[in-house]
Design an enzyme around this catalytic site. Structure first.
Site, short mmCIF file in Angstrom:
data_model
loop_
_atom_site.label_atom_id
_atom_site.label_comp_id
_atom_site.label_asym_id
_atom_site.label_seq_id
_atom_site.Cartn_x
_atom_site.Cartn_y
_atom_site.Cartn_z
N LYS A 10 3.90 -22.07 -31.16
CA LYS A 10 2.91 -21.00 -31.09
C LYS A 10 1.57 -21.51 -31.79
CE LYS A 10 1.25 -18.14 -33.44
NZ LYS A 10 -0.24 -18.04 -33.46
N GLU A 26 4.34 -28.23 -43.71
CA GLU A 26 3.22 -28.87 -44.12
C GLU A 26 2.10 -27.91 -44.49
OE1 GLU A 26 0.33 -30.65 -44.66
OE2 GLU A 26 -0.18 -30.97 -42.71
N CYS A 36 -6.19 -30.51 -44.63
CA CYS A 36 -5.30 -30.45 -45.78
C CYS A 36 -5.35 -31.48 -46.68
CB CYS A 36 -4.15 -29.98 -45.20
SG CYS A 36 -3.28 -31.15 -43.68
N GLU A 86 -6.87 -24.26 -52.63
CA GLU A 86 -7.47 -24.98 -51.59
C GLU A 86 -8.74 -24.07 -51.00
OE1 GLU A 86 -5.04 -25.15 -47.91
OE2 GLU A 86 -5.81 -27.42 -47.94
P1 NAD Z 1 -2.05 -19.44 -41.53
O1 NAD Z 1 -0.98 -19.97 -42.32
O2 NAD Z 1 -2.10 -17.75 -41.43
O3 NAD Z 1 -1.86 -19.93 -39.76
C1 NAD Z 1 -1.11 -20.84 -39.37
C2 NAD Z 1 -0.33 -20.62 -38.15
O4 NAD Z 1 0.59 -19.69 -38.68
C3 NAD Z 1 -0.88 -19.95 -37.17
O5 NAD Z 1 -0.54 -20.51 -35.96
C4 NAD Z 1 -0.63 -18.53 -37.34
O6 NAD Z 1 -0.72 -17.86 -36.15
C5 NAD Z 1 0.60 -18.62 -37.98
N1 NAD Z 1 0.96 -17.49 -38.53
C6 NAD Z 1 0.38 -16.50 -39.52
N2 NAD Z 1 1.00 -15.95 -40.00
C7 NAD Z 1 2.28 -15.93 -39.36
C8 NAD Z 1 3.61 -15.29 -39.77
N3 NAD Z 1 3.96 -14.25 -40.67
N4 NAD Z 1 4.67 -15.69 -39.39
C9 NAD Z 1 4.51 -16.72 -38.54
N5 NAD Z 1 3.38 -17.64 -38.26
C10 NAD Z 1 2.42 -16.99 -38.87
O7 NAD Z 1 -3.34 -20.30 -41.83
P2 NAD Z 1 -4.73 -19.53 -41.63
O8 NAD Z 1 -4.91 -18.28 -41.77
O9 NAD Z 1 -5.15 -19.95 -40.12
O10 NAD Z 1 -5.76 -20.51 -42.63
C11 NAD Z 1 -5.65 -19.89 -44.13
C12 NAD Z 1 -5.66 -20.91 -44.89
O11 NAD Z 1 -4.60 -22.03 -44.86
C13 NAD Z 1 -6.73 -21.93 -44.89
O12 NAD Z 1 -7.98 -21.43 -45.49
C14 NAD Z 1 -5.93 -23.06 -45.52
O13 NAD Z 1 -6.31 -23.19 -46.98
C15 NAD Z 1 -4.59 -23.11 -44.93
N6 NAD Z 1 -4.35 -23.97 -44.10
C16 NAD Z 1 -3.93 -25.09 -44.29
C17 NAD Z 1 -3.70 -26.17 -43.23
C18 NAD Z 1 -3.02 -27.30 -43.38
O14 NAD Z 1 -3.08 -28.11 -42.70
N7 NAD Z 1 -2.06 -27.39 -44.29
C19 NAD Z 1 -3.96 -25.58 -41.94
C20 NAD Z 1 -4.72 -24.54 -41.69
C21 NAD Z 1 -5.05 -23.54 -42.58
#
Ligand code: NAD
Length: 472
Positions: free
Chosen positions: A170, A245, A279, A379
């Protein structure tokens, strides 16, 4: 505009079982460039069923057969490098130079690395009167973010498949197009139906259904701490393995005697790459108080070379951030920093000049940031560097370790031994010594709140294996 209505399930593109779609925006133009289906619980059920149906036979294949398939997958990634880079520019806004050299090339390198690892890996060993087999973990749910969209897919899917697992992916809402391209490459590589499945959709719907699915054995997630925590809680209830991660607030520590100019310049490039959406970025630069103003001046001068602009232009080093929400969030953090007493020495919260369209932010360097300031603890995920002064080595270590995170870091000193000794005290998963370069074979993952488990290299393969011992 491309309007996609299908998911990749059981070796074929099938109409999504839902009616909703997710628009894909180009962050530089703010135009909708495509839409993909908002996968439903039923799509997820179908994808997990396909993965489950394929799991036993794929898990019983020889490493040689898996290697044949993965070699074709690697070749497919190699053949589509330009298309991958253009897709990531369009949906992430990453500059074409970085998209080519990192967003497209890194996953190719990682896929290639697993050919060697798989060829050499011993899937059984004799331990006393036992043979211990490394067996596949089963059906893997891979949930990925948008910042290195193909790298994060490849870093999960390739070792999982190499281990003999089957996968349902996903991908992030913002970057589903490169995920669809990856699915095409997998398809062309001729994997048996069900080994790899793709469901695009909203995290709270498709992601949550996948993470909680009773027929998933292991959830591998990269993204925010909040979502990671809820996935871990659900997985705990279902007795599933999880690999997380999550974010970082990594420190780059410049010890007295180091090459200050190089350390600061490398740090600025590190934080501004990919518009700060990394990250493992060194978002905190720790400098001795006697060298503080010198470091601030070097950083401000280096930052001036990063002018936000059109990501399709070859000379652009800094594109927009991924979406309006992220842009507003980054600007808010800069305002918060100023409110807490930080000094803006480059950039700032205002919109960059001459860019009325696109989710741009000004690359920003903040001085006089205290170790406990909001921007030094949370972050930001944008091009913002905070410079923090320390009194002595013990103080530097206390600041470096003084956040909830522990993903990465850097240490610079007059010699590698001094820097390495300092790094051994840092609570972080990977630390670059005097500018040591990224190694895709080294384990990548976090201490503390930055996560659980490791990706890449042999450690990344072992995340998807489980031991079985037979006694004789
Ligand atoms: P997020 O955690 O919401 O999304 C990451 C993934 O998880 C996406 O595929 C999303 O669709 C999915 N997801 C979201 N809610 C979910 C749920 N309840 N159950 C299962 N899957 C779910 O991250 P974001 O909103 O895209 O970004 C927000 C913050 O996260 C960023 O500002 C940053 O600080 C952090 N981030 C970190 C990384 C990293 O590499 N560690 C990458 C992206 C974002």
């Amino acid at each position: 505009m491309q309007q996609h209505g299908d998911q990749y399930i059981g070796g074929e593109w099938r109409p999504s079982l839902g009616t909703e779609s997710v628009p894909v925006l180009n962050p530089a133009t703010e135009q909708v460039i495509a839409s993909v289906p908002a996968g439903t619980r039923e799509d997820v059920d179908a994808a997990v069923a396909a993965a489950r149906a394929a799991a036993r036979s794929w898990g019983a294949t020889t490493p040689e057969l898996r290697l044949d398939h993965l070699t074709r997958l690697r070749d497919g990634l190699a053949a589509r490098q330009a298309e991958i880079a253009e897709t990531v520019v369009a949906e992430l806004g990453c500059p074409i130079g970085f998209a080519t050299s990192v967003q497209a090339a890194l996953p190719l390198g990682v896929a290639h690395s697993y050919l060697n690892i798989l060829a050499e890996y011993e899937f059984s060993e004799q331990v006393g009167n036992s043979i211990v087999y490394a067996e596949p973990a089963g059906v893997v749910a891979a949930i990925t973010p948008w910042n290195y969209p193909l790298h994060q897919i490849v870093a999960k899917v390739v070792p999982a498949i190499a281990a003999g697992c089957t996968v349902v992916l996903k991908p992030a809402e913002d970057t589903p197009l490169v995920a669809r391209l990856f699915a095409q490459i997998v398809h062309e590589a001729g994997f048996p139906a069900g080994v790899f499945n793709l469901v695009t959709g909203i995290g709270a719907v498709a992601g949550a259904a996948l993470a909680a699915h009773p027929d998933v054995d292991l959830v591998s997630f990269t993204g925010s701490t909040a979502v990671g925590r809820s996935i871990a809680e659900t997985a705990g209830g279902g007795i599933k393995r999880v690999a997380l991660e999550l974010g970082g607030k990594s420190a780059n520590v410049v010890l007295p005697g180091a090459d200050l100019g190089r350390a600061v310049n490398v740090n600025v490039g590190n934080v501004f790459a990919n518009s700060g959406q990394t990250c493992s970025a060194w978002t905190r630069l720790l400098v001795h108080q006697d060298q503080y103003e010198e470091a601030v001046a070097i950083a401000a001068k280096a930052a001036a070379k990063y002018v936000p602009g059109d990501p399709t232009a070859a000379e652009t080093r800094l594109g927009p951030v991924v979406n309006a929400r992220q842009r507003d969030r980054v600007r808010r953090y800069i305002e918060t920093a100023v409110g807490e007493g930080a000094r803006v020495v480059a950039g700032g919260p205002e919109a960059p000049e001459g860019l009325p369209v696109g989710f741009y932010v000004r690359p920003t360097v903040l001085a006089d940031v205290t170790p406990d300031a909001t921007v030094a603890q949370e972050e930001i995920f944008g091009p913002v560097l905070s410079i923090i002064a320390y009194r002595d080595e013990a103080h530097a270590l206390e600041i470096a370790n003084g956040t909830d995170y522990g993903l990465a870091g850097g240490v610079w000193a007059a010699d590698n031994e001094t820097a390495a000794a300092f790094a051994r005290g840092m609570d972080a998963g990977q630390i670059d010594i005097n500018g040591g370069r990224f190694n895709p074979l080294a384990p990548f993952g976090g201490y503390k709140g930055s996560g659980v488990g490791r990706e890449l290299g042999r450690h990344g393969l072992e995340e998807f294996l489980q031991p079985k011992s037979l006694q004789f």
